[in-house]
Design a protein around this motif. Sequence first.
Motif, mmCIF file in Angstrom:
data_model
loop_
_atom_site.group_PDB
_atom_site.id
_atom_site.type_symbol
_atom_site.label_atom_id
_atom_site.label_comp_id
_atom_site.label_asym_id
_atom_site.label_seq_id
_atom_site.Cartn_x
_atom_site.Cartn_y
_atom_site.Cartn_z
ATOM 1 N N GLY A 121 2.053 -8.081 4.754
ATOM 2 C CA GLY A 121 2.313 -6.943 5.640
ATOM 3 C C GLY A 121 3.244 -5.917 5.025
ATOM 4 O O GLY A 121 3.022 -4.706 5.138
ATOM 5 N N ALA A 122 4.307 -6.383 4.354
ATOM 6 C CA ALA A 122 5.239 -5.463 3.692
ATOM 7 C C ALA A 122 4.528 -4.684 2.587
ATOM 8 O O ALA A 122 4.771 -3.487 2.403
ATOM 9 N N ARG A 182 2.358 -2.028 4.320
ATOM 10 C CA ARG A 182 3.175 -0.920 4.833
ATOM 11 C C ARG A 182 3.648 -0.016 3.699
ATOM 12 O O ARG A 182 3.634 1.207 3.823
ATOM 13 N N ALA A 197 0.751 2.107 2.571
ATOM 14 C CA ALA A 197 0.474 3.191 3.521
ATOM 15 C C ALA A 197 1.457 4.342 3.326
ATOM 16 O O ALA A 197 1.069 5.513 3.380
ATOM 17 N N ARG A 198 2.737 4.025 3.084
ATOM 18 C CA ARG A 198 3.732 5.084 2.840
ATOM 19 C C ARG A 198 3.423 5.840 1.551
ATOM 20 O O ARG A 198 3.518 7.061 1.500
ATOM 21 N N THR A 246 11.375 -4.776 -0.052
ATOM 22 C CA THR A 246 11.656 -5.664 1.061
ATOM 23 C C THR A 246 12.039 -6.991 0.435
ATOM 24 O O THR A 246 11.283 -7.535 -0.371
#
Length: 170
Positions: free
Chosen positions: A25-26, A29, A32-33, A49
């Motif tokens: 998930g990290a 994300r 996506a950024r 992260t």
Amino acid sequence: TYWVKGYGFSINYEMSCLLFEDLVGATARAAARVAAGQSELAEPPLRGTFRFAHAETLLPLIARLGLFHDENGREMLRADADPASPEVAARHWRAGSIAPFGANIAVVLWSCPGEGMAVQILHNELPVPPPRTLCHKPGMAGDMTLCPLADFESTVADLLGCDFHDLCSL
């Protein structure tokens, strides 16, 4: 450690499913950024992260990632196996090397100009070729340790969606 924290029994590595999902998930994300052009615009800029744990947490995650897997590990790491055999001597699962003091796993997201984004797995700060459980088409940008992000995401999709409470209930 093979039988207690590694590949010996599936519960050993399946119990790391929440940590694995957090890691995936990290990565999603962050991708996506980057795709939205926000990597430098976030306040403060996100560089990583981080999760910290003992070897007893890392070894099941390493197994969940598919790293250092021996196809016939269940046979060669039994009590009656000959420790002097070439097969046992050449095994990949060696807890002392996999999880020494200060062991770590990193998932690095790369943006390769003209080729898109790629994922790279580092074990103790060294790149490792991704196993088939994580990547079906490694070799992006001429580097066999890079996996195209889309391939990584589609390959790990089958490993996501665990019910930790059901998995660990009596």
